[in-house]
Design a protein around this motif. Structure first.
Motif, PDB file in Angstrom:
ATOM      1  N   THR A  10       0.838  -1.191   0.000  1.00 41.13           N
ATOM      2  CA  THR A  10       0.000   0.000   0.000  1.00 41.13           C
ATOM      3  C   THR A  10       0.877   1.247   0.000  1.00 41.13           C
ATOM      4  O   THR A  10       2.055   1.197   0.354  1.00 41.13           O
ATOM      5  CB  THR A  10      -0.914   0.077   1.250  1.00 41.13           C
ATOM      6  N   SER A  11       0.272   2.351  -0.356  1.00 43.66           N
ATOM      7  CA  SER A  11       0.933   3.637  -0.188  1.00 43.66           C
ATOM      8  C   SER A  11       0.807   4.043   1.278  1.00 43.66           C
ATOM      9  O   SER A  11       0.011   3.462   2.035  1.00 43.66           O
ATOM     10  CB  SER A  11       0.276   4.682  -1.082  1.00 43.66           C
ATOM     11  N   LEU A  12       1.544   5.040   1.689  1.00 46.40           N
ATOM     12  CA  LEU A  12       1.454   5.523   3.063  1.00 46.40           C
ATOM     13  C   LEU A  12       0.044   6.003   3.390  1.00 46.40           C
ATOM     14  O   LEU A  12      -0.429   5.855   4.515  1.00 46.40           O
ATOM     15  CB  LEU A  12       2.469   6.651   3.302  1.00 46.40           C
ATOM     16  N   ASP A  13      -0.669   6.513   2.382  1.00 45.47           N
ATOM     17  CA  ASP A  13      -2.041   6.976   2.618  1.00 45.47           C
ATOM     18  C   ASP A  13      -3.081   5.871   2.395  1.00 45.47           C
ATOM     19  O   ASP A  13      -4.276   6.134   2.329  1.00 45.47           O
ATOM     20  CB  ASP A  13      -2.368   8.242   1.820  1.00 45.47           C
ATOM     21  N   GLY A  14      -2.648   4.622   2.292  1.00 45.37           N
ATOM     22  CA  GLY A  14      -3.562   3.488   2.367  1.00 45.37           C
ATOM     23  C   GLY A  14      -4.172   2.991   1.078  1.00 45.37           C
ATOM     24  O   GLY A  14      -5.193   2.313   1.109  1.00 45.37           O
ATOM     25  N   TYR A  15      -3.533   3.238  -0.061  1.00 45.78           N
ATOM     26  CA  TYR A  15      -4.076   2.788  -1.337  1.00 45.78           C
ATOM     27  C   TYR A  15      -3.228   1.661  -1.926  1.00 45.78           C
ATOM     28  O   TYR A  15      -1.999   1.720  -1.897  1.00 45.78           O
ATOM     29  CB  TYR A  15      -4.159   3.949  -2.329  1.00 45.78           C
ATOM     30  N   VAL A  16      -3.897   0.644  -2.473  1.00 42.89           N
ATOM     31  CA  VAL A  16      -3.185  -0.471  -3.109  1.00 42.89           C
ATOM     32  C   VAL A  16      -2.871  -0.182  -4.568  1.00 42.89           C
ATOM     33  O   VAL A  16      -2.078  -0.882  -5.187  1.00 42.89           O
ATOM     34  CB  VAL A  16      -3.952  -1.804  -2.978  1.00 42.89           C
ATOM     35  N   SER A  17      -3.508   0.836  -5.108  1.00 45.03           N
ATOM     36  CA  SER A  17      -3.160   1.355  -6.433  1.00 45.03           C
ATOM     37  C   SER A  17      -3.515   2.824  -6.442  1.00 45.03           C
ATOM     38  O   SER A  17      -4.423   3.261  -5.739  1.00 45.03           O
ATOM     39  CB  SER A  17      -3.892   0.606  -7.551  1.00 45.03           C
ATOM     40  N   GLY A  18      -2.781   3.575  -7.233  1.00 48.37           N
ATOM     41  CA  GLY A  18      -3.003   5.006  -7.296  1.00 48.37           C
ATOM     42  C   GLY A  18      -4.152   5.360  -8.228  1.00 48.37           C
ATOM     43  O   GLY A  18      -4.819   4.479  -8.792  1.00 48.37           O
ATOM     44  N   PRO A  19      -4.406   6.656  -8.405  1.00 45.86           N
ATOM     45  CA  PRO A  19      -5.503   7.099  -9.257  1.00 45.86           C
ATOM     46  C   PRO A  19      -5.425   6.581 -10.693  1.00 45.86           C
ATOM     47  O   PRO A  19      -6.438   6.368 -11.341  1.00 45.86           O
ATOM     48  CB  PRO A  19      -5.383   8.634  -9.237  1.00 45.86           C
ATOM     49  N   ASP A  20      -4.196   6.311 -11.183  1.00 42.85           N
ATOM     50  CA  ASP A  20      -4.017   5.799 -12.545  1.00 42.85           C
ATOM     51  C   ASP A  20      -4.063   4.279 -12.600  1.00 42.85           C
ATOM     52  O   ASP A  20      -3.856   3.687 -13.653  1.00 42.85           O
ATOM     53  CB  ASP A  20      -2.710   6.308 -13.139  1.00 42.85           C
ATOM     54  N   GLY A  21      -4.293   3.629 -11.446  1.00 44.19           N
ATOM     55  CA  GLY A  21      -4.433   2.181 -11.425  1.00 44.19           C
ATOM     56  C   GLY A  21      -3.195   1.398 -11.057  1.00 44.19           C
ATOM     57  O   GLY A  21      -3.225   0.180 -11.006  1.00 44.19           O
ATOM     58  N   GLY A  22      -2.071   2.044 -10.781  1.00 43.54           N
ATOM     59  CA  GLY A  22      -0.869   1.291 -10.465  1.00 43.54           C
ATOM     60  C   GLY A  22       0.070   2.032  -9.543  1.00 43.54           C
ATOM     61  O   GLY A  22      -0.221   3.121  -9.073  1.00 43.54           O
ATOM     62  N   PHE A  23       1.198   1.411  -9.279  1.00 39.02           N
ATOM     63  CA  PHE A  23       2.307   2.000  -8.534  1.00 39.02           C
ATOM     64  C   PHE A  23       3.557   1.808  -9.366  1.00 39.02           C
ATOM     65  O   PHE A  23       3.620   0.903 -10.197  1.00 39.02           O
ATOM     66  CB  PHE A  23       2.541   1.280  -7.200  1.00 39.02           C
ATOM     67  N   ASP A  24       4.572   2.602  -9.074  1.00 43.42           N
ATOM     68  CA  ASP A  24       5.835   2.396  -9.770  1.00 43.42           C
ATOM     69  C   ASP A  24       6.910   1.882  -8.821  1.00 43.42           C
ATOM     70  O   ASP A  24       8.082   1.930  -9.126  1.00 43.42           O
ATOM     71  CB  ASP A  24       6.290   3.684 -10.471  1.00 43.42           C
TER      72      ASP A  24
END
Length: 185
Positions: A10-24
Motif C-alpha cells: 500500500t501507499s502511506l495513505d492506504g491505497y493499493v493502487s493510485g488514481p491511474d491504477g498502479g504504482f511504480d
C-alpha cells in the motif's frame, strides 16, 4: 484450521493502487525474499478476476530467462498453492490448481478455513472488502511503501471497524515498512 490473511503493498495513505491504477514501486531482492517467506505457508489463494489476471503471470514466470532467483522462488510457491477465482465474467482460468467460483459465499469460505491445514490468502481489495465485512479475515499484512498517491483503490473498505493486535513490524532498506496484525474477537 487455516487463517485467512489479507496482505498487499500500500501507499502511506492506504491505497493499493493510485488514481491511474498502479504504482511504480519495484520489489527489491530483500523485500521479495521476505514476501516469499510470508506466503510459503499459504495453501489457497482467493482472487477476484482482476487480481487473478495480474497474478497468473507467476504460472510461467520461472521460464523467463532474466528472472531472478527470488522470482523463481515465488513462482514455485504460487504454483504449488490452490487458487480460487471469484468472477461472474471470467470464462475460464488459465493456471493449474485453479478453479472458478461465480459468487463469494462467506459460509463456504468459513468452511474452507475450518477444513484447511494451511493458510488462505484473500488478494485484491474488492474481494478482501467482502471478506472483511463478513469478519473472515484473521490477519492483515500491510507493506507500506514510501509514497503518498492521493487516491485510488483503498486497502480497507469504508465504514468497517476492526480491532487489531500488532504481531510483527519490520523496516526494509527500500523504505517499505511491514506491519502484521491479528484481528481481535
Amino acid at each position: 484450521m487455516g487463517r485467512l490473511i489479507y496482505s498487499m503493498i500500500t501507499s502511506l495513505d492506504g491505497y493499493v493502487s493510485g488514481p491511474d491504477g498502479g504504482f511504480d514501486w519495484a520489489l527489491d531482492e530483500e523485500l521479495h525474499d521476505f514476501i516469499n517467506r510470508q506466503f510459503a505457508d499459504v495453501e489457497t489463494y482467493l482472487y477476484g478476476r482482476r487480481m487473478y489476471e495480474t497474478m497468473v503471470y507467476w504460472e510461467t514466470a520461472h521460464l523467463e530467462p532474466d528472472q531472478p532467483q527470488v522470482g523463481i522462488d515465488y513462482a514455485r510457491v504460487w504454483q504449488a498453492a490452490q487458487k480460487v477465482v471469484f468472477s461472474t465474467t471470467l470464462a475460464e482460468v488459465s493456471s493449474e490448481r485453479t478453479r472458478l467460483e461465480r459468487s463469494f459465499d462467506p459460509a463456504t469460505v468459513e468452511r474452507w478455513k475450518a477444513e484447511s491445514e494451511g493458510d488462505l490468502s484473500v488478494d485484491g481489495p474488492t474481494l478482501a472488502s467482502a471478506a472483511i465485512r463478513a469478519r473472515l479475515v484473521d490477519e492483515f499484512g500491510l507493506f507500506i511503501g514510501p509514497g503518498i498517491v492521493g487516491g485510488g483503490k483503498p486497502f480497507f473498505p469504508e465504514g468497517v471497524h476492526v480491532d487489531l493486535e500488532l504481531l510483527e513490524d519490520r523496516r526494509f532498506r527500500s523504505g517499505v515498512m511491514f506491519l502484521r496484525y491479528a484481528t481481535e474477537p
